[in-house]
Write a protein that holds these residues in place. Sequence first.
Motif, PDB file in Angstrom:
ATOM      1  N   ARG A 160       5.538   6.418   4.280  1.00 42.87           N
ATOM      2  CA  ARG A 160       4.220   5.979   2.707  1.00 42.87           C
ATOM      3  C   ARG A 160       4.007   4.402   2.688  1.00 42.87           C
ATOM      4  NH1 ARG A 160       4.512  10.632  -1.998  1.00 42.87           N
ATOM      5  NH2 ARG A 160       2.268  10.086  -1.946  1.00 42.87           N
ATOM      6  N   TYR A 161       4.622   3.566   3.063  1.00 41.57           N
ATOM      7  CA  TYR A 161       4.555   2.101   2.161  1.00 41.57           C
ATOM      8  C   TYR A 161       4.220   1.387   2.913  1.00 41.57           C
ATOM      9  CZ  TYR A 161       5.970   4.556  -2.412  1.00 41.57           C
ATOM     10  OH  TYR A 161       5.895   4.951  -3.400  1.00 41.57           O
ATOM     11  N   ASP A 162       3.425   0.519   3.142  1.00 44.02           N
ATOM     12  CA  ASP A 162       3.563  -0.784   3.909  1.00 44.02           C
ATOM     13  C   ASP A 162       3.095  -2.206   2.708  1.00 44.02           C
ATOM     14  OD1 ASP A 162       0.114  -0.247   3.609  1.00 44.02           O
ATOM     15  OD2 ASP A 162       0.535   1.232   5.642  1.00 44.02           O
ATOM     16  N   CYS A 163       3.342  -3.300   4.033  1.00 41.00           N
ATOM     17  CA  CYS A 163       3.203  -4.280   2.975  1.00 41.00           C
ATOM     18  C   CYS A 163       1.507  -4.751   4.197  1.00 41.00           C
ATOM     19  CB  CYS A 163       4.132  -5.328   3.500  1.00 41.00           C
ATOM     20  SG  CYS A 163       3.632  -7.156   3.229  1.00 41.00           S
ATOM     21  N   VAL A 164       0.768  -5.328   3.128  1.00 45.46           N
ATOM     22  CA  VAL A 164      -0.394  -5.531   3.733  1.00 45.46           C
ATOM     23  C   VAL A 164      -0.701  -7.074   3.646  1.00 45.46           C
ATOM     24  CG1 VAL A 164      -3.056  -5.648   3.699  1.00 45.46           C
ATOM     25  CG2 VAL A 164      -1.152  -3.489   3.883  1.00 45.46           C
ATOM     26  N   TYR A 165      -0.711  -8.345   5.134  1.00 56.52           N
ATOM     27  CA  TYR A 165      -1.164  -9.486   4.644  1.00 56.52           C
ATOM     28  C   TYR A 165      -2.954  -9.438   5.201  1.00 56.52           C
ATOM     29  CZ  TYR A 165      -1.340 -13.970   6.095  1.00 56.52           C
ATOM     30  OH  TYR A 165      -2.001 -15.937   6.050  1.00 56.52           O
ATOM     31  N   GLN A 166      -3.608 -10.367   4.557  1.00 58.76           N
ATOM     32  CA  GLN A 166      -5.335 -10.207   5.115  1.00 58.76           C
ATOM     33  C   GLN A 166      -5.271 -11.819   5.052  1.00 58.76           C
ATOM     34  OE1 GLN A 166      -7.372  -8.194   2.223  1.00 58.76           O
ATOM     35  NE2 GLN A 166      -7.111  -6.109   3.053  1.00 58.76           N
ATOM     36  N   PHE A 167      -5.729 -11.774   5.768  1.00 61.13           N
ATOM     37  CA  PHE A 167      -6.097 -13.866   6.595  1.00 61.13           C
ATOM     38  C   PHE A 167      -7.614 -13.875   6.234  1.00 61.13           C
ATOM     39  CE2 PHE A 167      -6.155 -17.373   9.952  1.00 61.13           C
ATOM     40  CZ  PHE A 167      -5.421 -18.509   8.435  1.00 61.13           C
ATOM     41  N   ALA A 168      -8.524 -14.786   5.021  1.00 60.20           N
ATOM     42  CA  ALA A 168      -9.715 -14.845   5.019  1.00 60.20           C
ATOM     43  C   ALA A 168     -10.282 -15.007   6.529  1.00 60.20           C
ATOM     44  CB  ALA A 168      -9.469 -16.106   3.790  1.00 60.20           C
ATOM     45  N   GLY A 169     -11.257 -14.598   6.861  1.00 63.16           N
ATOM     46  CA  GLY A 169     -11.822 -14.751   7.869  1.00 63.16           C
ATOM     47  C   GLY A 169     -11.580 -13.859   9.196  1.00 63.16           C
ATOM     48  N   ALA A 170     -10.516 -13.082   9.050  1.00 62.58           N
ATOM     49  CA  ALA A 170      -9.794 -12.792  10.376  1.00 62.58           C
ATOM     50  C   ALA A 170     -10.054 -10.871   9.701  1.00 62.58           C
ATOM     51  CB  ALA A 170      -8.090 -12.706  10.003  1.00 62.58           C
ATOM     52  N   ARG A 191       0.517  -1.130   0.263  1.00 67.11           N
ATOM     53  CA  ARG A 191      -0.200  -0.013  -0.208  1.00 67.11           C
ATOM     54  C   ARG A 191       0.848   1.009   0.105  1.00 67.11           C
ATOM     55  NH1 ARG A 191      -3.759  -0.534   5.256  1.00 67.11           N
ATOM     56  NH2 ARG A 191      -1.852  -0.406   5.580  1.00 67.11           N
ATOM     57  N   LYS A 192       0.023   2.190  -0.219  1.00 64.17           N
ATOM     58  CA  LYS A 192       1.049   3.755  -0.517  1.00 64.17           C
ATOM     59  C   LYS A 192       0.140   4.414   0.356  1.00 64.17           C
ATOM     60  CE  LYS A 192       2.691   7.404  -2.865  1.00 64.17           C
ATOM     61  NZ  LYS A 192       3.420   7.887  -4.223  1.00 64.17           N
ATOM     62  N   ASP A 193       0.488   5.081   0.927  1.00 62.61           N
ATOM     63  CA  ASP A 193      -0.929   6.017   2.113  1.00 62.61           C
ATOM     64  C   ASP A 193      -2.463   5.628   1.895  1.00 62.61           C
ATOM     65  OD1 ASP A 193       1.156   8.457   1.630  1.00 62.61           O
ATOM     66  OD2 ASP A 193       0.465   9.202   0.066  1.00 62.61           O
ATOM     67  N   GLU A 194      -1.804   4.014   2.342  1.00 61.70           N
ATOM     68  CA  GLU A 194      -3.245   3.418   2.817  1.00 61.70           C
ATOM     69  C   GLU A 194      -4.216   2.885   1.803  1.00 61.70           C
ATOM     70  OE1 GLU A 194      -4.784   4.870   6.499  1.00 61.70           O
ATOM     71  OE2 GLU A 194      -3.568   4.532   7.810  1.00 61.70           O
ATOM     72  N   GLU A 195      -3.176   3.113   0.387  1.00 61.90           N
ATOM     73  CA  GLU A 195      -4.010   2.512  -1.050  1.00 61.90           C
ATOM     74  C   GLU A 195      -2.950   1.529  -1.319  1.00 61.90           C
ATOM     75  OE1 GLU A 195      -7.186   3.762  -1.669  1.00 61.90           O
ATOM     76  OE2 GLU A 195      -7.807   4.399  -0.169  1.00 61.90           O
ATOM     77  N   GLU A 196      -3.856   0.451  -1.678  1.00 59.80           N
ATOM     78  CA  GLU A 196      -3.388  -0.621  -2.345  1.00 59.80           C
ATOM     79  C   GLU A 196      -2.910  -0.355  -4.187  1.00 59.80           C
ATOM     80  OE1 GLU A 196      -4.561  -5.182  -4.450  1.00 59.80           O
ATOM     81  OE2 GLU A 196      -5.336  -4.088  -3.154  1.00 59.80           O
ATOM     82  N   PHE A 197      -1.720  -0.738  -4.308  1.00 60.05           N
ATOM     83  CA  PHE A 197      -1.149  -0.406  -5.963  1.00 60.05           C
ATOM     84  C   PHE A 197      -0.497  -1.334  -6.238  1.00 60.05           C
ATOM     85  CE2 PHE A 197       2.464   0.346  -2.995  1.00 60.05           C
ATOM     86  CZ  PHE A 197       3.545   0.779  -3.537  1.00 60.05           C
TER      87      PHE A 197
END
Length: 372
Positions: free
Chosen positions: A286-296, A245-251
């Motif tokens: 401004r950048y971060d990596c996001v891991y999304q776990f299905a169901g969480a 993400r950049k500024d909390e928006e996926e890119f």
Amino acid sequence: MNLEFVHVVVICTYMIFLVIFLVSYLIIWLLKYSLKYFLTATSGLPDFPEFVASALVNGVQVGYCDSNIRTAEPTQDWMKKLVKDDPQHLDWYSEKCFGNQQVFRANIDSLKQRLNQTRGPCILQRMNGCEWDDETEEIKGFNQYGYNGEDFIALDLQTLTWIAPKPQAVITKLKWDAEKARLEHNKNYYINRCPDWLKKYVKYGRSFLQRSVLPSVSLLQRSPSSVVSCHATGFYPHRARMFWRKDEEEFHDGVDKGQILPNHDGSFQMSVQLNLSSIKPEDWSRYDCVYQFAGAETDIITKLEKKVIQTNSGKTGSEVMLLLLKYCSYGVFVFFICHVEGVFWRKWMKEVKSIKQRRKGNKTRKLNRNIL
């Protein structure tokens, strides 16, 4: 009553409620199960088995065989208990392993002749199986072939006809469409027998299949000038996604997403890379990596900070190389056997004679031995 104690009680109550909610959510989400078989035959690859087969439940390998061991072996503890309770179940898989090896070898020879291939390696693959929704009881079956990395032919269970995306597969389609007995056998197997086996596997492995494990997430970089890899490993189930993400928006610019790959312990790993060449050091925050776990509901967010990146120049360089080597080794192996991890065992040749004898009495096996 002490106010601090009240706060602790409230927080603990909230956490218990949250855990119960997440577990309930995951159980509902995991009502869908799949049983998939990946079969791969090779020609011209001397350091790789001529035939490899794996059975997977929800993406986790539960059984394996190849042309070297020529018998089937369970790879999960709960699957070992199942075959201990039902030895004939393992015998059936061993027969199929031996029989499919012969069929796939003949199919490769036939395709090489048809396509006038005189040199180079050849890879023939099949992915078949079924999916079952425990809540709606919906059943979905599938059976498809690939040759040298491209789709070759697939079965349409709705019309009971074969679909040929390549002109070279039309001959096979016409031949197999005329084999009505085999088509009915396929329909019965994928609508009835396969789901029955899947339900049996779920019964034995429910606690394993319904568990949820969050990953360990790290930022890895080979050198200061190379891409940064956000690497997650050890998670289960495999339905997860990662992105930058950049500024909390996926890119997506400068981002390279990897596939979800299996670990040896039944968990999974994945990576998503970010090219830093066009990013100024003062903009890293401004950048971060996001891991999304299905169901969480809660994501795992890792900020792009130089101090948390593991590189070859730091004390954790050996850890970086081990992780990268592990990741690459799994990727190469998965490529060769159609995204299926495999474990090679010592030869068990004494079973071969008994398998050959049982093959003679197996009538249903003949329906599957059609040459491409």
